[in-house]
Design a protein around this motif. Structure first.
Motif, PDB file in Angstrom:
ATOM      1  N   CYS A 144      29.621  22.352  39.720  1.00 51.43           N
ATOM      2  CA  CYS A 144      31.174  22.687  39.718  1.00 51.43           C
ATOM      3  C   CYS A 144      31.129  23.344  38.344  1.00 51.43           C
ATOM      4  O   CYS A 144      30.440  23.396  37.491  1.00 51.43           O
ATOM      5  CB  CYS A 144      32.148  21.403  39.680  1.00 51.43           C
ATOM      6  N   ASP A 145      32.248  24.282  38.265  1.00 49.66           N
ATOM      7  CA  ASP A 145      32.843  25.370  37.206  1.00 49.66           C
ATOM      8  C   ASP A 145      33.441  24.444  36.071  1.00 49.66           C
ATOM      9  O   ASP A 145      34.572  23.879  36.423  1.00 49.66           O
ATOM     10  CB  ASP A 145      33.768  26.276  37.713  1.00 49.66           C
ATOM     11  N   PRO A 146      32.831  24.212  34.814  1.00 48.52           N
ATOM     12  CA  PRO A 146      33.478  23.583  33.820  1.00 48.52           C
ATOM     13  C   PRO A 146      34.775  24.064  33.315  1.00 48.52           C
ATOM     14  O   PRO A 146      35.756  23.101  32.908  1.00 48.52           O
ATOM     15  CB  PRO A 146      32.425  23.235  32.608  1.00 48.52           C
ATOM     16  N   SER A 147      34.867  25.367  33.663  1.00 53.04           N
ATOM     17  CA  SER A 147      36.207  25.744  33.207  1.00 53.04           C
ATOM     18  C   SER A 147      37.308  25.086  33.898  1.00 53.04           C
ATOM     19  O   SER A 147      38.541  25.357  33.495  1.00 53.04           O
ATOM     20  CB  SER A 147      36.367  27.405  33.288  1.00 53.04           C
ATOM     21  N   TRP A 148      37.130  24.846  35.067  1.00 52.32           N
ATOM     22  CA  TRP A 148      38.370  23.927  35.818  1.00 52.32           C
ATOM     23  C   TRP A 148      39.036  22.898  34.933  1.00 52.32           C
ATOM     24  O   TRP A 148      40.124  22.944  34.919  1.00 52.32           O
ATOM     25  CB  TRP A 148      38.014  23.356  37.056  1.00 52.32           C
ATOM     26  N   TRP A 149      38.253  22.442  34.291  1.00 53.25           N
ATOM     27  CA  TRP A 149      38.629  21.110  33.474  1.00 53.25           C
ATOM     28  C   TRP A 149      39.034  21.488  31.836  1.00 53.25           C
ATOM     29  O   TRP A 149      39.848  21.000  31.286  1.00 53.25           O
ATOM     30  CB  TRP A 149      37.943  20.007  33.472  1.00 53.25           C
ATOM     31  N   ALA A 150      38.507  22.680  31.593  1.00 55.17           N
ATOM     32  CA  ALA A 150      38.831  23.231  30.345  1.00 55.17           C
ATOM     33  C   ALA A 150      40.189  23.714  30.389  1.00 55.17           C
ATOM     34  O   ALA A 150      40.960  23.422  29.323  1.00 55.17           O
ATOM     35  CB  ALA A 150      37.765  24.347  30.108  1.00 55.17           C
ATOM     36  N   ASP A 151      40.359  24.545  31.536  1.00 55.20           N
ATOM     37  CA  ASP A 151      41.993  25.295  31.437  1.00 55.20           C
ATOM     38  C   ASP A 151      42.926  24.333  31.956  1.00 55.20           C
ATOM     39  O   ASP A 151      43.970  24.494  31.876  1.00 55.20           O
ATOM     40  CB  ASP A 151      41.748  26.542  32.250  1.00 55.20           C
ATOM     41  N   ASP A 152      42.288  23.451  33.197  1.00 58.12           N
ATOM     42  CA  ASP A 152      43.420  22.516  33.923  1.00 58.12           C
ATOM     43  C   ASP A 152      44.482  23.468  34.542  1.00 58.12           C
ATOM     44  O   ASP A 152      45.706  23.055  34.572  1.00 58.12           O
ATOM     45  CB  ASP A 152      43.831  21.403  33.064  1.00 58.12           C
ATOM     46  N   LEU A 153      44.075  24.458  35.172  1.00 61.74           N
ATOM     47  CA  LEU A 153      45.033  25.372  35.871  1.00 61.74           C
ATOM     48  C   LEU A 153      45.179  24.895  37.241  1.00 61.74           C
ATOM     49  O   LEU A 153      43.961  24.451  37.738  1.00 61.74           O
ATOM     50  CB  LEU A 153      44.897  26.734  35.583  1.00 61.74           C
ATOM     51  N   PRO A 154      46.210  25.090  37.849  1.00 64.35           N
ATOM     52  CA  PRO A 154      46.231  24.884  39.465  1.00 64.35           C
ATOM     53  C   PRO A 154      45.180  25.774  40.024  1.00 64.35           C
ATOM     54  O   PRO A 154      44.814  26.722  39.861  1.00 64.35           O
ATOM     55  CB  PRO A 154      47.729  25.104  39.837  1.00 64.35           C
ATOM     56  N   PHE A 155      44.525  25.154  41.287  1.00 69.16           N
ATOM     57  CA  PHE A 155      43.716  26.115  41.881  1.00 69.16           C
ATOM     58  C   PHE A 155      44.561  27.021  42.683  1.00 69.16           C
ATOM     59  O   PHE A 155      45.841  26.505  43.076  1.00 69.16           O
ATOM     60  CB  PHE A 155      42.960  25.009  42.984  1.00 69.16           C
ATOM     61  N   PRO A 156      44.225  28.306  42.829  1.00 74.37           N
ATOM     62  CA  PRO A 156      45.133  29.405  43.182  1.00 74.37           C
ATOM     63  C   PRO A 156      45.592  29.216  44.565  1.00 74.37           C
ATOM     64  O   PRO A 156      46.779  29.605  44.876  1.00 74.37           O
ATOM     65  CB  PRO A 156      43.993  30.632  42.966  1.00 74.37           C
TER      66      PRO A 156
END
Length: 459
Positions: free
Chosen positions: A27-39
Protein backbone atom coordinates in the motif's frame (compact mmCIF):
# COMPACT_ATOMS: atom_id res chain seq x y z
CA UNK A 1 -18.02 -15.94 1.83
CA UNK A 2 -17.54 -19.65 2.48
CA UNK A 3 -20.24 -21.41 4.47
CA UNK A 4 -18.56 -23.21 7.35
CA UNK A 5 -19.47 -26.53 8.98
CA UNK A 6 -20.54 -26.21 12.66
CA UNK A 7 -17.17 -27.14 14.21
CA UNK A 8 -15.29 -24.72 11.92
CA UNK A 9 -17.92 -22.03 12.53
CA UNK A 10 -17.42 -22.31 16.27
CA UNK A 11 -13.67 -21.80 15.89
CA UNK A 12 -14.14 -18.98 13.39
CA UNK A 13 -16.37 -17.05 15.78
CA UNK A 14 -13.48 -16.88 18.26
CA UNK A 15 -11.14 -15.23 15.71
CA UNK A 16 -13.47 -13.33 13.40
CA UNK A 17 -13.20 -10.06 15.32
CA UNK A 18 -9.47 -10.09 16.09
CA UNK A 19 -7.56 -6.97 15.12
CA UNK A 20 -5.46 -7.20 11.96
CA UNK A 21 -1.69 -7.47 11.78
CA UNK A 22 -0.64 -6.58 8.21
CA UNK A 23 3.15 -7.00 8.33
CA UNK A 24 3.88 -7.11 4.60
CA UNK A 25 2.22 -5.35 1.69
CA UNK A 26 2.48 -2.70 -0.98
CA UNK A 27 0.00 0.00 0.00
CA UNK A 28 1.05 3.59 -0.63
CA UNK A 29 2.03 5.32 2.65
CA UNK A 30 1.07 8.70 1.20
CA UNK A 31 -2.56 7.66 1.65
CA UNK A 32 -2.15 8.05 5.41
CA UNK A 33 0.36 10.89 5.29
CA UNK A 34 -2.05 13.07 3.28
CA UNK A 35 -5.34 11.48 4.45
CA UNK A 36 -7.14 12.75 1.38
CA UNK A 37 -10.35 11.21 0.04
CA UNK A 38 -9.82 8.48 -2.52
CA UNK A 39 -10.50 10.16 -5.89
CA UNK A 40 -13.04 7.76 -7.37
CA UNK A 41 -14.17 4.11 -7.37
CA UNK A 42 -11.91 3.18 -10.28
CA UNK A 43 -8.78 4.38 -8.51
CA UNK A 44 -9.93 2.81 -5.28
CA UNK A 45 -10.84 -0.67 -6.53
CA UNK A 46 -9.52 -1.32 -10.05
CA UNK A 47 -6.43 0.63 -11.11
CA UNK A 48 -4.08 -0.40 -8.24
CA UNK A 49 -5.17 -4.05 -8.14
CA UNK A 50 -3.29 -6.29 -10.56
CA UNK A 51 -5.53 -9.21 -9.56
CA UNK A 52 -8.40 -7.26 -11.12
CA UNK A 53 -6.89 -5.79 -14.24
CA UNK A 54 -4.88 -8.90 -15.22
CA UNK A 55 -8.13 -10.91 -15.48
CA UNK A 56 -9.73 -8.26 -17.64
CA UNK A 57 -6.60 -7.98 -19.78
CA UNK A 58 -6.61 -11.76 -20.26
CA UNK A 59 -10.01 -11.34 -21.96
CA UNK A 60 -8.69 -8.78 -24.41
CA UNK A 61 -9.52 -5.55 -22.58
CA UNK A 62 -6.69 -3.01 -23.01
CA UNK A 63 -5.17 -1.73 -19.79
CA UNK A 64 -5.63 1.86 -20.92
CA UNK A 65 -9.40 1.35 -20.94
CA UNK A 66 -9.07 0.38 -17.27
CA UNK A 67 -7.17 3.57 -16.47
CA UNK A 68 -3.83 1.83 -16.01
CA UNK A 69 -0.95 4.04 -17.07
CA UNK A 70 -3.33 6.90 -17.85
CA UNK A 71 -3.04 10.29 -16.15
CA UNK A 72 -5.92 10.96 -13.77
CA UNK A 73 -7.19 13.94 -15.77
CA UNK A 74 -7.41 11.77 -18.88
CA UNK A 75 -9.44 8.97 -17.29
CA UNK A 76 -13.20 8.51 -17.24
CA UNK A 77 -13.74 6.73 -13.91
CA UNK A 78 -17.41 6.01 -14.59
CA UNK A 79 -16.62 4.33 -17.90
CA UNK A 80 -13.84 2.30 -16.26
CA UNK A 81 -16.26 1.13 -13.58
CA UNK A 82 -18.91 0.30 -16.20
CA UNK A 83 -16.38 -1.82 -18.09
CA UNK A 84 -15.44 -3.61 -14.88
CA UNK A 85 -19.08 -4.20 -13.90
CA UNK A 86 -20.06 -5.51 -17.33
CA UNK A 87 -17.28 -8.09 -17.00
CA UNK A 88 -17.92 -8.98 -13.37
CA UNK A 89 -18.82 -12.52 -14.43
CA UNK A 90 -15.16 -13.11 -15.40
CA UNK A 91 -14.25 -13.24 -11.72
CA UNK A 92 -16.51 -16.17 -10.85
CA UNK A 93 -14.46 -18.84 -9.07
CA UNK A 94 -11.59 -16.49 -8.22
CA UNK A 95 -10.59 -15.15 -4.78
CA UNK A 96 -10.85 -11.62 -6.23
CA UNK A 97 -14.60 -12.08 -6.52
CA UNK A 98 -14.84 -13.00 -2.85
CA UNK A 99 -12.57 -10.16 -1.75
CA UNK A 100 -14.54 -7.58 -3.73
CA UNK A 101 -17.91 -8.91 -2.56
CA UNK A 102 -16.63 -8.66 1.03
CA UNK A 103 -15.48 -5.09 0.36
CA UNK A 104 -18.78 -4.04 -1.22
CA UNK A 105 -20.86 -5.57 1.55
CA UNK A 106 -18.81 -5.04 4.71
CA UNK A 107 -16.87 -1.83 4.09
CA UNK A 108 -18.87 0.06 1.48
CA UNK A 109 -22.21 -1.23 2.81
CA UNK A 110 -23.61 -1.87 -0.67
CA UNK A 111 -26.22 -4.62 -0.87
CA UNK A 112 -27.08 -4.28 -4.57
CA UNK A 113 -25.43 -7.02 -6.67
CA UNK A 114 -22.94 -5.66 -9.18
CA UNK A 115 -23.73 -5.97 -12.90
CA UNK A 116 -23.86 -3.77 -15.97
CA UNK A 117 -27.35 -2.51 -15.09
CA UNK A 118 -26.38 -1.51 -11.53
CA UNK A 119 -22.97 -0.10 -12.36
CA UNK A 120 -23.89 3.59 -12.34
CA UNK A 121 -25.94 3.36 -9.16
CA UNK A 122 -23.14 1.55 -7.30
CA UNK A 123 -20.56 3.96 -8.70
CA UNK A 124 -22.58 6.88 -7.34
CA UNK A 125 -22.97 5.22 -3.94
CA UNK A 126 -19.23 4.65 -3.67
CA UNK A 127 -18.49 8.23 -4.79
CA UNK A 128 -20.76 9.55 -2.07
CA UNK A 129 -19.20 7.36 0.59
CA UNK A 130 -15.57 8.12 -0.19
CA UNK A 131 -16.21 11.84 0.14
CA UNK A 132 -17.28 11.25 3.74
CA UNK A 133 -14.68 11.71 6.52
CA UNK A 134 -15.51 8.15 7.62
CA UNK A 135 -14.01 6.79 4.41
CA UNK A 136 -10.72 8.65 4.41
CA UNK A 137 -7.61 6.46 4.69
CA UNK A 138 -7.00 7.00 8.42
CA UNK A 139 -10.63 6.48 9.35
CA UNK A 140 -10.77 3.31 7.25
CA UNK A 141 -7.58 2.07 8.88
CA UNK A 142 -9.24 2.40 12.28
CA UNK A 143 -12.53 0.98 11.07
CA UNK A 144 -10.75 -2.07 9.63
CA UNK A 145 -9.33 -2.69 13.11
CA UNK A 146 -5.72 -2.72 11.87
CA UNK A 147 -3.06 -2.69 14.58
CA UNK A 148 -0.07 -2.27 12.29
CA UNK A 149 0.51 -2.13 8.54
CA UNK A 150 3.89 -2.39 6.82
CA UNK A 151 4.64 -0.87 3.45
CA UNK A 152 7.46 -1.98 1.13
CA UNK A 153 10.04 0.68 0.33
CA UNK A 154 13.17 0.93 -1.78
CA UNK A 155 16.45 0.99 0.14
CA UNK A 156 17.07 4.54 -1.00
CA UNK A 157 13.59 5.82 -0.16
CA UNK A 158 13.81 8.87 2.10
CA UNK A 159 10.61 7.71 3.87
CA UNK A 160 9.28 11.26 3.86
CA UNK A 161 5.69 10.03 3.90
CA UNK A 162 6.42 7.89 6.94
CA UNK A 163 8.00 10.93 8.61
CA UNK A 164 4.88 12.93 7.81
CA UNK A 165 2.68 10.26 9.40
CA UNK A 166 4.81 10.30 12.56
CA UNK A 167 4.77 14.11 12.69
CA UNK A 168 1.00 14.30 12.25
CA UNK A 169 0.22 12.91 15.68
CA UNK A 170 -2.08 10.24 14.24
CA UNK A 171 -1.71 7.05 16.25
CA UNK A 172 -2.12 4.51 13.44
CA UNK A 173 1.00 2.37 13.02
CA UNK A 174 2.35 2.44 9.45
CA UNK A 175 5.90 1.10 9.27
CA UNK A 176 8.33 0.69 6.36
CA UNK A 177 10.04 -2.44 5.06
CA UNK A 178 13.57 -2.33 3.66
CA UNK A 179 13.65 -3.67 0.08
CA UNK A 180 17.20 -3.50 -1.31
CA UNK A 181 16.80 -5.36 -4.62
CA UNK A 182 17.69 -2.29 -6.70
CA UNK A 183 21.07 -1.93 -4.97
CA UNK A 184 21.86 -5.66 -4.75
CA UNK A 185 20.90 -7.05 -8.14
CA UNK A 186 22.85 -5.63 -11.11
CA UNK A 187 20.32 -7.16 -13.48
CA UNK A 188 17.64 -4.69 -12.41
CA UNK A 189 17.14 -1.68 -14.72
CA UNK A 190 17.44 0.89 -11.92
CA UNK A 191 20.64 -0.58 -10.43
CA UNK A 192 23.08 2.14 -11.57
CA UNK A 193 20.89 5.07 -10.53
CA UNK A 194 20.09 3.41 -7.20
CA UNK A 195 23.80 2.91 -6.46
CA UNK A 196 24.43 6.57 -7.16
CA UNK A 197 21.58 7.56 -4.87
CA UNK A 198 22.92 5.25 -2.16
CA UNK A 199 26.31 6.95 -2.37
CA UNK A 200 24.78 10.41 -2.09
CA UNK A 201 22.61 9.47 0.89
CA UNK A 202 25.33 7.77 2.90
CA UNK A 203 28.50 9.62 1.90
CA UNK A 204 30.18 6.30 1.08
CA UNK A 205 32.17 5.43 -2.02
CA UNK A 206 29.92 2.53 -2.96
CA UNK A 207 32.18 1.43 -5.82
CA UNK A 208 34.42 -0.03 -3.06
CA UNK A 209 32.87 -3.19 -1.62
CA UNK A 210 33.49 -2.60 2.09
CA UNK A 211 32.11 0.94 1.78
CA UNK A 212 29.11 -0.44 -0.12
CA UNK A 213 28.30 -2.75 2.80
CA UNK A 214 28.68 0.14 5.25
CA UNK A 215 26.24 2.17 3.17
CA UNK A 216 23.68 -0.64 3.29
CA UNK A 217 24.10 -0.91 7.06
CA UNK A 218 23.46 2.81 7.40
CA UNK A 219 20.25 2.55 5.39
CA UNK A 220 19.09 -0.45 7.40
CA UNK A 221 19.65 1.49 10.60
CA UNK A 222 17.66 4.44 9.19
CA UNK A 223 14.76 2.14 8.37
CA UNK A 224 14.91 0.60 11.83
CA UNK A 225 14.72 4.06 13.39
CA UNK A 226 11.58 4.62 11.33
CA UNK A 227 9.99 1.47 12.74
CA UNK A 228 10.98 -1.19 10.20
CA UNK A 229 11.42 -4.71 11.53
CA UNK A 230 11.87 -6.58 8.23
CA UNK A 231 13.62 -6.64 4.88
CA UNK A 232 12.18 -8.04 1.65
CA UNK A 233 14.04 -9.72 -1.21
CA UNK A 234 12.74 -10.64 -4.64
CA UNK A 235 14.66 -13.77 -5.66
CA UNK A 236 13.24 -15.33 -8.85
CA UNK A 237 15.44 -18.42 -8.44
CA UNK A 238 16.99 -18.94 -4.98
CA UNK A 239 20.74 -19.26 -5.45
CA UNK A 240 23.29 -18.40 -2.77
CA UNK A 241 27.05 -18.76 -2.85
CA UNK A 242 29.81 -17.46 -0.59
CA UNK A 243 32.65 -16.03 -2.65
CA UNK A 244 36.26 -15.32 -1.82
CA UNK A 245 37.20 -11.77 -0.91
CA UNK A 246 39.06 -11.26 -4.17
CA UNK A 247 36.17 -12.56 -6.30
CA UNK A 248 33.46 -10.50 -4.63
CA UNK A 249 35.64 -7.37 -4.76
CA UNK A 250 36.20 -7.94 -8.47
CA UNK A 251 32.52 -8.63 -9.19
CA UNK A 252 31.45 -5.59 -7.22
CA UNK A 253 33.85 -3.32 -9.04
CA UNK A 254 32.55 -4.53 -12.38
CA UNK A 255 28.93 -4.41 -11.20
CA UNK A 256 29.48 -0.72 -10.46
CA UNK A 257 30.64 -0.30 -14.06
CA UNK A 258 27.75 -2.30 -15.49
CA UNK A 259 29.96 -4.96 -17.10
CA UNK A 260 28.76 -8.19 -15.45
CA UNK A 261 27.25 -10.90 -17.61
CA UNK A 262 24.14 -12.85 -16.56
CA UNK A 263 26.01 -15.62 -14.74
CA UNK A 264 28.20 -13.13 -12.90
CA UNK A 265 25.12 -11.15 -11.84
CA UNK A 266 23.66 -14.33 -10.39
CA UNK A 267 26.84 -15.18 -8.46
CA UNK A 268 27.18 -11.62 -7.20
CA UNK A 269 23.55 -11.45 -6.02
CA UNK A 270 23.85 -14.92 -4.48
CA UNK A 271 26.75 -13.72 -2.34
CA UNK A 272 24.95 -10.55 -1.30
CA UNK A 273 21.94 -12.52 -0.07
CA UNK A 274 24.28 -14.17 2.43
CA UNK A 275 25.66 -10.76 3.40
CA UNK A 276 22.06 -9.62 4.00
CA UNK A 277 21.42 -12.68 6.17
CA UNK A 278 24.53 -11.89 8.22
CA UNK A 279 23.37 -8.30 8.65
CA UNK A 280 19.93 -9.58 9.68
CA UNK A 281 21.52 -11.78 12.34
CA UNK A 282 23.41 -8.73 13.61
CA UNK A 283 20.66 -6.11 13.63
CA UNK A 284 17.64 -8.36 14.22
CA UNK A 285 15.67 -7.44 11.11
CA UNK A 286 13.56 -10.30 9.77
CA UNK A 287 14.58 -11.36 6.26
CA UNK A 288 11.79 -12.18 3.79
CA UNK A 289 12.63 -14.09 0.62
CA UNK A 290 9.98 -14.22 -2.10
CA UNK A 291 11.03 -16.73 -4.73
CA UNK A 292 9.60 -18.49 -7.73
CA UNK A 293 8.30 -15.69 -9.95
CA UNK A 294 9.55 -14.80 -13.39
CA UNK A 295 8.86 -11.10 -13.55
CA UNK A 296 7.42 -9.05 -16.39
CA UNK A 297 7.06 -11.84 -18.96
CA UNK A 298 5.06 -9.62 -21.33
CA UNK A 299 7.69 -7.38 -23.00
CA UNK A 300 5.11 -5.10 -24.63
CA UNK A 301 3.45 -4.32 -21.31
CA UNK A 302 6.80 -3.85 -19.59
CA UNK A 303 7.88 -1.39 -22.26
CA UNK A 304 4.66 0.58 -22.20
CA UNK A 305 3.60 0.44 -18.55
CA UNK A 306 6.58 -0.75 -16.53
CA UNK A 307 6.60 -3.57 -13.92
CA UNK A 308 3.76 -5.09 -11.90
CA UNK A 309 1.27 -5.32 -14.73
CA UNK A 310 0.08 -8.85 -13.96
CA UNK A 311 2.55 -10.63 -16.25
CA UNK A 312 4.62 -12.28 -13.50
CA UNK A 313 4.40 -16.08 -13.75
CA UNK A 314 5.34 -18.82 -11.22
CA UNK A 315 8.55 -20.80 -11.69
CA UNK A 316 9.81 -24.11 -10.32
CA UNK A 317 12.50 -23.55 -7.67
CA UNK A 318 15.07 -25.59 -5.75
CA UNK A 319 15.21 -24.31 -2.18
CA UNK A 320 17.52 -27.00 -0.80
CA UNK A 321 20.43 -26.37 -3.16
CA UNK A 322 19.64 -22.69 -3.55
CA UNK A 323 19.90 -21.82 0.15
CA UNK A 324 22.58 -24.34 1.09
CA UNK A 325 25.49 -21.87 1.21
CA UNK A 326 23.44 -19.32 3.17
CA UNK A 327 22.24 -21.88 5.70
CA UNK A 328 25.64 -23.52 6.05
CA UNK A 329 27.08 -20.13 6.96
CA UNK A 330 24.40 -18.59 9.20
CA UNK A 331 21.47 -21.01 9.39
CA UNK A 332 22.24 -22.12 12.94
CA UNK A 333 22.32 -18.58 14.34
CA UNK A 334 19.33 -18.20 16.71
CA UNK A 335 19.31 -14.42 16.13
CA UNK A 336 18.50 -14.87 12.43
CA UNK A 337 14.91 -15.19 11.22
CA UNK A 338 14.10 -15.82 7.53
CA UNK A 339 10.57 -16.13 6.14
CA UNK A 340 10.34 -18.10 2.90
CA UNK A 341 7.56 -17.46 0.38
CA UNK A 342 7.10 -19.50 -2.77
CA UNK A 343 4.92 -19.71 -5.85
CA UNK A 344 6.06 -23.31 -6.37
CA UNK A 345 3.59 -25.29 -4.26
CA UNK A 346 5.38 -28.54 -5.09
CA UNK A 347 8.13 -27.49 -2.68
CA UNK A 348 5.87 -27.22 0.39
CA UNK A 349 6.09 -30.86 1.49
CA UNK A 350 9.24 -31.81 -0.39
CA UNK A 351 11.54 -28.96 0.68
CA UNK A 352 10.14 -26.09 2.74
CA UNK A 353 8.48 -28.10 5.50
CA UNK A 354 11.55 -30.31 6.10
CA UNK A 355 13.84 -27.27 5.98
CA UNK A 356 11.76 -25.20 8.40
CA UNK A 357 11.38 -28.29 10.56
CA UNK A 358 15.16 -28.35 11.00
CA UNK A 359 16.86 -24.97 10.53
CA UNK A 360 16.32 -22.62 13.52
CA UNK A 361 16.28 -19.53 11.32
CA UNK A 362 13.53 -20.59 8.90
CA UNK A 363 9.78 -20.08 8.91
CA UNK A 364 7.39 -20.79 6.05
CA UNK A 365 5.45 -17.79 4.80
CA UNK A 366 1.73 -18.14 4.03
CA UNK A 367 0.36 -18.90 0.56
CA UNK A 368 1.39 -16.06 -1.68
CA UNK A 369 -0.06 -14.34 -4.72
CA UNK A 370 -1.60 -16.96 -7.02
CA UNK A 371 -2.20 -19.25 -4.03
CA UNK A 372 -3.69 -16.60 -1.71
CA UNK A 373 -7.09 -18.28 -1.73
CA UNK A 374 -9.14 -20.58 0.44
CA UNK A 375 -8.09 -23.64 -1.55
CA UNK A 376 -4.46 -22.49 -1.63
CA UNK A 377 -4.48 -22.07 2.13
CA UNK A 378 -5.97 -25.50 2.66
CA UNK A 379 -3.34 -27.09 0.42
CA UNK A 380 -0.67 -25.20 2.35
CA UNK A 381 -1.73 -26.54 5.76
CA UNK A 382 -2.12 -30.06 4.39
CA UNK A 383 1.41 -29.99 2.97
CA UNK A 384 3.48 -28.27 5.66
CA UNK A 385 2.03 -28.96 9.10
CA UNK A 386 2.86 -32.66 9.45
CA UNK A 387 6.59 -31.97 8.97
CA UNK A 388 7.08 -28.36 10.10
CA UNK A 389 4.40 -28.16 12.77
CA UNK A 390 2.51 -24.93 13.39
CA UNK A 391 5.21 -22.97 15.17
CA UNK A 392 7.58 -22.92 12.19
CA UNK A 393 5.03 -20.99 10.12
CA UNK A 394 4.88 -17.21 9.74
CA UNK A 395 1.21 -16.46 10.29
CA UNK A 396 -0.58 -14.44 7.62
CA UNK A 397 0.13 -11.31 5.62
CA UNK A 398 -2.05 -9.93 2.85
CA UNK A 399 0.74 -8.62 0.55
CA UNK A 400 -1.73 -6.29 -1.15
CA UNK A 401 -1.72 -3.04 -3.11
CA UNK A 402 -5.51 -2.80 -2.74
CA UNK A 403 -6.13 -1.27 0.68
CA UNK A 404 -9.80 -2.16 0.94
CA UNK A 405 -9.11 -5.86 0.30
CA UNK A 406 -7.18 -6.27 3.56
CA UNK A 407 -10.10 -7.29 5.81
CA UNK A 408 -11.39 -9.72 3.17
CA UNK A 409 -8.02 -11.42 2.79
CA UNK A 410 -7.57 -11.82 6.53
CA UNK A 411 -11.11 -13.12 6.83
CA UNK A 412 -10.33 -15.76 4.18
CA UNK A 413 -7.28 -16.86 6.18
CA UNK A 414 -9.31 -17.04 9.39
CA UNK A 415 -11.88 -19.21 7.66
CA UNK A 416 -9.15 -21.46 6.26
CA UNK A 417 -7.57 -21.81 9.71
CA UNK A 418 -10.96 -22.66 11.20
CA UNK A 419 -11.68 -25.29 8.55
CA UNK A 420 -8.22 -26.83 8.98
CA UNK A 421 -8.40 -26.99 12.77
CA UNK A 422 -11.93 -28.39 12.69
CA UNK A 423 -10.70 -31.10 10.35
CA UNK A 424 -7.85 -31.87 12.75
CA UNK A 425 -10.36 -32.27 15.58
CA UNK A 426 -12.61 -34.49 13.48
CA UNK A 427 -9.68 -36.73 12.52
CA UNK A 428 -8.56 -36.98 16.12
CA UNK A 429 -5.27 -35.19 15.49
CA UNK A 430 -6.00 -32.64 18.24
CA UNK A 431 -8.60 -31.82 20.84
CA UNK A 432 -10.82 -28.76 20.76
CA UNK A 433 -8.94 -26.94 23.51
CA UNK A 434 -5.72 -27.13 21.47
CA UNK A 435 -7.52 -25.86 18.37
CA UNK A 436 -8.99 -22.92 20.27
CA UNK A 437 -5.53 -21.97 21.56
CA UNK A 438 -3.98 -22.28 18.10
CA UNK A 439 -6.63 -20.32 16.21
CA UNK A 440 -5.84 -16.78 17.49
CA UNK A 441 -2.12 -17.51 17.29
CA UNK A 442 -2.30 -18.54 13.63
CA UNK A 443 -4.71 -15.73 12.74
CA UNK A 444 -2.96 -12.82 14.42
CA UNK A 445 -0.24 -13.37 17.03
CA UNK A 446 2.05 -15.54 14.92
CA UNK A 447 2.63 -12.63 12.55
CA UNK A 448 3.73 -10.51 15.52
CA UNK A 449 6.28 -13.18 16.44
CA UNK A 450 7.41 -13.86 12.88
CA UNK A 451 8.01 -10.18 12.10
CA UNK A 452 9.29 -9.32 15.59
CA UNK A 453 6.69 -6.61 15.98
CA UNK A 454 6.13 -4.88 19.28
CA UNK A 455 2.52 -5.29 20.36
CA UNK A 456 0.12 -7.10 22.60
CA UNK A 457 -0.96 -10.66 21.93
CA UNK A 458 -4.65 -11.44 21.62
CA UNK A 459 -4.60 -13.86 24.56
Amino acid sequence: MTHLPPQAQAIYETVQGLSIISPHGHCDPSWWADDLPFPDPAELLIIPDHYVFRMLYSQGIPLQKLGVGVARQDRNPREIFRLFASNWHLFLGTPSRGWLNHTFRNLLEIETPLCADTSDAIFDQICQKIQSPDFRPRALFDRMNIDVLATTDAATDQLSTHSAIHASGWTGRIIPTFRPDDILNPARPSYASSLQELAEQTGEDVTEYAAFLRAISKRREFFRQMGATATDHDVPIPITNWLSKSEINDLHARASLGTLNEDECTRYYGHLLIEMAQMAADDGMVMQIHAGSRRNTNPALMSQFGPDMGADIPLAVNWVDGLQDLLARVGNDPKLQILLFTLDESTYARELAPMAGHWPCLRIGPPWWFHDSLNGMRRYFDNVVETAGYFNLAGFNDDTRAFLSIPARHDTWRRAVSIHLADQIERGAMVQSDALRLAPYLCRDQAIDAYRLPGERSA
